[in-house]
Each structure stands twice: as structure tokens, then as C-alpha cells.
Design a protein around this motif. Structure first.
Motif, PDB file in Angstrom:
ATOM      1  N   MET A  15       0.847  -1.194   0.000  1.00 21.95           N
ATOM      2  CA  MET A  15       0.000   0.000   0.000  1.00 21.95           C
ATOM      3  C   MET A  15       0.887   1.250   0.000  1.00 21.95           C
ATOM      4  SD  MET A  15      -2.993   1.066   2.682  1.00 21.95           S
ATOM      5  CE  MET A  15      -3.926   2.573   2.446  1.00 21.95           C
ATOM      6  N   THR A  16       0.585   2.184  -0.892  1.00 14.62           N
ATOM      7  CA  THR A  16       1.382   3.405  -0.999  1.00 14.62           C
ATOM      8  C   THR A  16       1.182   4.290   0.218  1.00 14.62           C
ATOM      9  OG1 THR A  16       1.156   3.346  -3.401  1.00 14.62           O
ATOM     10  CG2 THR A  16       1.836   5.436  -2.414  1.00 14.62           C
ATOM     11  N   GLN A  17       2.279   4.737   0.796  1.00 15.00           N
ATOM     12  CA  GLN A  17       2.188   5.659   1.911  1.00 15.00           C
ATOM     13  C   GLN A  17       1.814   7.046   1.402  1.00 15.00           C
ATOM     14  OE1 GLN A  17       6.152   4.949   3.608  1.00 15.00           O
ATOM     15  NE2 GLN A  17       5.145   4.039   5.377  1.00 15.00           N
ATOM     16  N   VAL A  29      -1.098  15.963  12.170  1.00 16.68           N
ATOM     17  CA  VAL A  29      -0.333  14.968  12.931  1.00 16.68           C
ATOM     18  C   VAL A  29      -1.176  14.407  14.072  1.00 16.68           C
ATOM     19  CG1 VAL A  29       1.658  14.648  14.442  1.00 16.68           C
ATOM     20  CG2 VAL A  29       1.924  15.863  12.279  1.00 16.68           C
ATOM     21  N   GLU A  30      -1.926  15.261  14.731  1.00 13.79           N
ATOM     22  CA  GLU A  30      -2.809  14.797  15.810  1.00 13.79           C
ATOM     23  C   GLU A  30      -3.854  13.811  15.297  1.00 13.79           C
ATOM     24  OE1 GLU A  30      -4.326  18.429  17.422  1.00 13.79           O
ATOM     25  OE2 GLU A  30      -2.548  18.804  18.669  1.00 13.79           O
ATOM     26  N   ARG A  31      -4.178  13.904  14.018  1.00 11.22           N
ATOM     27  CA  ARG A  31      -5.149  12.994  13.409  1.00 11.22           C
ATOM     28  C   ARG A  31      -4.474  11.762  12.813  1.00 11.22           C
ATOM     29  NH1 ARG A  31      -9.440  17.151  10.411  1.00 11.22           N
ATOM     30  NH2 ARG A  31      -9.935  18.348  12.290  1.00 11.22           N
ATOM     31  N   GLY A  32      -3.179  11.620  13.054  1.00  8.13           N
ATOM     32  CA  GLY A  32      -2.474  10.426  12.625  1.00  8.13           C
ATOM     33  C   GLY A  32      -1.938  10.470  11.209  1.00  8.13           C
ATOM     34  N   GLU A  33      -1.831  11.661  10.617  1.00  4.78           N
ATOM     35  CA  GLU A  33      -1.372  11.770   9.244  1.00  4.78           C
ATOM     36  C   GLU A  33       0.109  12.164   9.181  1.00  4.78           C
ATOM     37  OE1 GLU A  33      -3.975  13.782   6.535  1.00  4.78           O
ATOM     38  OE2 GLU A  33      -5.713  13.511   7.869  1.00  4.78           O
ATOM     39  N   HIS A  34       0.735  11.808   8.092  1.00  7.71           N
ATOM     40  CA  HIS A  34       2.130  12.159   7.845  1.00  7.71           C
ATOM     41  C   HIS A  34       2.177  13.493   7.113  1.00  7.71           C
ATOM     42  CE1 HIS A  34       6.028  12.173   5.743  1.00  7.71           C
ATOM     43  NE2 HIS A  34       6.452  11.349   6.698  1.00  7.71           N
ATOM     44  N   VAL A  35       3.134  14.352   7.478  1.00 10.47           N
ATOM     45  CA  VAL A  35       3.283  15.640   6.808  1.00 10.47           C
ATOM     46  C   VAL A  35       4.738  15.865   6.425  1.00 10.47           C
ATOM     47  CG1 VAL A  35       1.315  16.686   8.004  1.00 10.47           C
ATOM     48  CG2 VAL A  35       3.609  16.958   8.950  1.00 10.47           C
ATOM     49  N   GLN A  54       9.943  19.716  13.796  1.00  6.57           N
ATOM     50  CA  GLN A  54      10.063  18.258  13.778  1.00  6.57           C
ATOM     51  C   GLN A  54      10.187  17.706  15.196  1.00  6.57           C
ATOM     52  OE1 GLN A  54      13.355  16.575  11.467  1.00  6.57           O
ATOM     53  NE2 GLN A  54      11.930  15.008  10.754  1.00  6.57           N
ATOM     54  N   ALA A  55      10.949  18.383  16.035  1.00  6.21           N
ATOM     55  CA  ALA A  55      11.092  17.947  17.422  1.00  6.21           C
ATOM     56  C   ALA A  55       9.753  18.023  18.153  1.00  6.21           C
ATOM     57  CB  ALA A  55      12.130  18.802  18.136  1.00  6.21           C
ATOM     58  N   ASP A  56       8.960  19.029  17.817  1.00  8.82           N
ATOM     59  CA  ASP A  56       7.662  19.220  18.462  1.00  8.82           C
ATOM     60  C   ASP A  56       6.644  18.196  17.985  1.00  8.82           C
ATOM     61  OD1 ASP A  56       5.442  20.329  19.788  1.00  8.82           O
ATOM     62  OD2 ASP A  56       5.065  21.760  18.178  1.00  8.82           O
ATOM     63  N   LEU A  57       6.619  17.925  16.687  1.00  8.61           N
ATOM     64  CA  LEU A  57       5.546  17.106  16.115  1.00  8.61           C
ATOM     65  C   LEU A  57       5.898  15.626  16.005  1.00  8.61           C
ATOM     66  CD1 LEU A  57       4.322  19.532  13.309  1.00  8.61           C
ATOM     67  CD2 LEU A  57       3.373  19.183  15.590  1.00  8.61           C
ATOM     68  N   GLY A  58       7.185  15.299  16.044  1.00  6.89           N
ATOM     69  CA  GLY A  58       7.566  13.896  16.113  1.00  6.89           C
ATOM     70  C   GLY A  58       7.834  13.217  14.793  1.00  6.89           C
ATOM     71  N   GLU A  59       7.791  11.887  14.823  1.00  5.23           N
ATOM     72  CA  GLU A  59       8.258  11.062  13.719  1.00  5.23           C
ATOM     73  C   GLU A  59       7.358  11.119  12.490  1.00  5.23           C
ATOM     74  OE1 GLU A  59       8.811   7.126  15.147  1.00  5.23           O
ATOM     75  OE2 GLU A  59      10.500   7.644  16.463  1.00  5.23           O
ATOM     76  N   ALA A  60       6.158  11.647  12.642  1.00  9.16           N
ATOM     77  CA  ALA A  60       5.241  11.731  11.505  1.00  9.16           C
ATOM     78  C   ALA A  60       5.580  12.889  10.575  1.00  9.16           C
ATOM     79  CB  ALA A  60       3.800  11.873  11.992  1.00  9.16           C
ATOM     80  N   VAL A  61       6.700  13.547  10.849  1.00  7.79           N
ATOM     81  CA  VAL A  61       7.071  14.735  10.092  1.00  7.79           C
ATOM     82  C   VAL A  61       8.412  14.529   9.389  1.00  7.79           C
ATOM     83  CG1 VAL A  61       7.714  17.169  10.271  1.00  7.79           C
ATOM     84  CG2 VAL A  61       5.810  16.282  11.618  1.00  7.79           C
ATOM     85  N   GLU A  62       8.448  14.881   8.110  1.00  6.93           N
ATOM     86  CA  GLU A  62       9.696  15.035   7.374  1.00  6.93           C
ATOM     87  C   GLU A  62       9.856  16.515   7.043  1.00  6.93           C
ATOM     88  OE1 GLU A  62      10.101  12.533   3.954  1.00  6.93           O
ATOM     89  OE2 GLU A  62       9.138  10.824   4.947  1.00  6.93           O
ATOM     90  N   THR A  63      11.091  16.944   6.806  1.00  2.63           N
ATOM     91  CA  THR A  63      11.321  18.350   6.489  1.00  2.63           C
ATOM     92  C   THR A  63      12.193  18.499   5.253  1.00  2.63           C
ATOM     93  OG1 THR A  63      13.303  18.543   7.905  1.00  2.63           O
ATOM     94  CG2 THR A  63      11.157  19.003   8.931  1.00  2.63           C
ATOM     95  N   PRO A  82       8.337   8.740  -2.966  1.00  3.23           N
ATOM     96  CA  PRO A  82       7.573   7.517  -3.230  1.00  3.23           C
ATOM     97  C   PRO A  82       6.153   7.581  -2.680  1.00  3.23           C
ATOM     98  CG  PRO A  82       9.013   7.185  -1.354  1.00  3.23           C
ATOM     99  CD  PRO A  82       9.313   8.561  -1.881  1.00  3.23           C
ATOM    100  N   ARG A  83       5.869   8.625  -1.913  1.00  2.00           N
ATOM    101  CA  ARG A  83       4.559   8.760  -1.279  1.00  2.00           C
ATOM    102  C   ARG A  83       3.537   9.388  -2.230  1.00  2.00           C
ATOM    103  NH1 ARG A  83       4.485   8.384   4.420  1.00  2.00           N
ATOM    104  NH2 ARG A  83       6.557   8.094   5.359  1.00  2.00           N
ATOM    105  N   HIS A  84       2.290   9.051  -2.004  1.00  2.00           N
ATOM    106  CA  HIS A  84       1.191   9.752  -2.656  1.00  2.00           C
ATOM    107  C   HIS A  84       0.963  11.048  -1.881  1.00  2.00           C
ATOM    108  CE1 HIS A  84      -3.458   9.843  -3.524  1.00  2.00           C
ATOM    109  NE2 HIS A  84      -2.830  10.885  -4.022  1.00  2.00           N
ATOM    110  N   ILE A  85       1.153  12.176  -2.532  1.00  2.00           N
ATOM    111  CA  ILE A  85       0.902  13.469  -1.881  1.00  2.00           C
ATOM    112  C   ILE A  85      -0.600  13.729  -1.969  1.00  2.00           C
ATOM    113  CG2 ILE A  85       1.471  15.918  -1.809  1.00  2.00           C
ATOM    114  CD1 ILE A  85       4.058  15.258  -3.332  1.00  2.00           C
ATOM    115  N   THR A  86      -1.293  13.410  -0.911  1.00  2.00           N
ATOM    116  CA  THR A  86      -2.754  13.543  -0.915  1.00  2.00           C
ATOM    117  C   THR A  86      -3.198  14.978  -0.675  1.00  2.00           C
ATOM    118  OG1 THR A  86      -2.782  12.936   1.436  1.00  2.00           O
ATOM    119  CG2 THR A  86      -3.160  11.168  -0.176  1.00  2.00           C
TER     120      THR A  86
END
Length: 251
Positions: free
Chosen positions: A1-3, A24-30, A44-53, A75-79
Motif C-alpha cells: 500500500m502506498t504511503q 499529525v494529531e489525526r495520525g497523518e504524515h506531513v 520536527q522535534a515538536d511534532l515527532g516522527e510523523a514529520v519530514e522536512t 515515493p509517497r502519494h501526496i494527498t
């Protein structure tokens, strides 16, 4: 499944960062794009691992080219895409020089081509939603804040929103914008002491808004995230006033 991910250009502060926090609070990657390495690291330090920069100065064509390459390579689908980058320095029309003008138009150019790259990704994957952060100044001139070049740039962003909504609808991509009035964000740091932004805006502009107060980044972010979501699947080409009632009329 595509991330999946949501790109937020101008995502290290203000309305972009507030939108990222909700997602991020809703469980999404940003994926946050910003010009300041320190701000990106803090986010990134504030929001955690669900964040790339991704660090990119949108006024630098080389940086913009690298950003587009990164978008094309993901490689991700940018939704989702939030175009939140901006600058704001009120200045009389007769005092503007070419550098002032270019500071706004360079951002629009970068936004145009970064959005094009994101749209290619969305077309490939069959869906997406884009939200541009425009401005009330694109619709209404305010004597206290002369902003001809800024307003011209934001009006262009509003127009781009409507054109892309028409062109990208066959690809199941929605495109909308929000049009805020005065919102407490670091953008005012160009001419207000950063430690005094909220107090200055509150003192000067609370009464300007019929609802009785200036906006907070969270006020706009909630609407931005709603427009990205499946709760707004029949909304495209819209420019929503998120302005405490300013465009409703003059007090």
C-alpha cells in the motif's frame, strides 16, 4: 500500500505549522517545507516522527529546483498540499522598488511550479486536494496597511486557485483557498518586534473585525484542514473568507 503525505510549503511556522499540528494529531504524515533550518528542526522535534522536512528558500531558483526534484522523487502519494509561504511588509505604492516587488512575485513563481510538481504526483495516484492561503487584502484595500504588491500577488493566487480547480477536477483533485484577515503569525515580524506581534495586532486591529478579535493561526488552520478532508469533497474552486467578518461589511 502506498504511503501518503501532505506537503506544507511554508510549514515551519504560523498557519502552516498550525495545520501540520492538526494533521499529525489525526495520525497523518506531513512534509514541511521552510527556509529556516532551525524552525524546521524545532517543528520536527515538536511534532515527532510523523514529520519530514525539506529546507528551501523559495526566492532562490536553485532551491526551488531542488524542491521540485524532491517532490518528483517522493515515493509517497501526496494527498494534500497547503501553500502557506508568505511575506508581508506594508509599504506605499510610490515607495516600492523592484526588490520589494520581486520578494512577492518570486514566491508566486515558486508556488506555481512546486504546485505543478505536486499535481503531477496527485494525477499519477488519482486524487488529491490543494489549499492555498490567500488574503483578504487581495479583495479589499485597507488604508492603514498599503499593500499593493502583496495584494497583487495574493490576487494572483486566488485566480490560480480557480483555474486549477477547473483544470484538475477531471483528475479528482480539488483546489481551494482561504482568505484570512489579520492573523497573529510571525509574518508580521518583518516590521513588528516578534515579541510584540500579538499585543500590537490586538491593540490595533481587534475592532477592525466584526467578530471582535484578530485571528489566531489555529482559526485558519481548522478551515484549511477541513478543505483538505473528505468532508469537503464537493468543494472546489472556492475562496473562503476566514476573516472574523471583515468582508461582510464595514463596521
Amino acid at each position: 500500500m502506498t504511503q501518503t503525505t501532505t506537503f506544507i510549503i511554508g510549514g515551519s511556522s504560523g498557519m502552516g505549522l498550525a495545520s501540520a499540528r492538526i494533521l499529525v494529531e489525526r495520525g497523518e504524515h506531513v512534509t514541511l517545507v521552510g527556509s529556516s533550518k532551525d524552525k524546521l528542526q524545532a517543528a520536527q522535534a515538536d511534532l515527532g516522527e510523523a514529520v519530514e522536512t525539506l529546507q528551501a528558500d523559495l526566492r532562490d531558483t536553485a532551491h526551488v529546483s531542488r524542491l521540485i526534484q524532491a517532490i518528483d522523487a517522493t515515493p509517497r502519494h501526496i494527498t494534500g498540499l497547503i501553500n502557506a509561504a508568505g511575506t508581508f511588509t506594508p509599504q506605499p505604492f510610490l515607495d516600492h522598488d523592484a526588490q520589494d516587488y520581486d520578494s512577492y512575485m518570486d514566491l508566486n513563481r515558486a508556488t506555481f511550479f512546486a504546485t505543478q510538481a505536486v499535481a503531477r504526483n496527485m494525477v499519477k495516484h488519482g486524487s488529491g486536494a490543494i489549499v492555498n492561503i490567500g488574503s483578504m487584502w487581495a479583495k479589499q484595500a485597507i488604508k492603514a496597511t498599503p499593500s499593493s504588491a502583496y495584494s497583487m500577488a495574493k490576487a494572483g493566487l486566488h485566480s490560480l486557485t480557480q483555474h486549477l480547480a477547473m483544470e484538475l477536477a477531471p483528475h479528482n483533485i480539488r483546489v481551494n483557498a482561504v482568505s484570512p484577515a489579520v492573523v497573529v503569525t510571525p509574518i508580521y515580524g518583518a516590521f513588528i518586534n516578534p515579541d510584540e506581534i500579538e499585543a500590537t495586532l490586538t491593540d490595533g486591529f481587534d475592532s477592525f473585525h466584526p467578530i471582535g478579535r484578530v485571528g489566531q493561526a489555529q482559526d485558519v488552520a481548522e478551515t484549511v484542514v477541513h478543505l483538505l478532508s473528505d468532508r469537503a469533497t464537493w468543494v472546489t474552486g472556492a475562496i473562503w473568507d476566514v476573516d472574523g467578518g471583515v468582508m461582510a461589511g464595514v463596521a
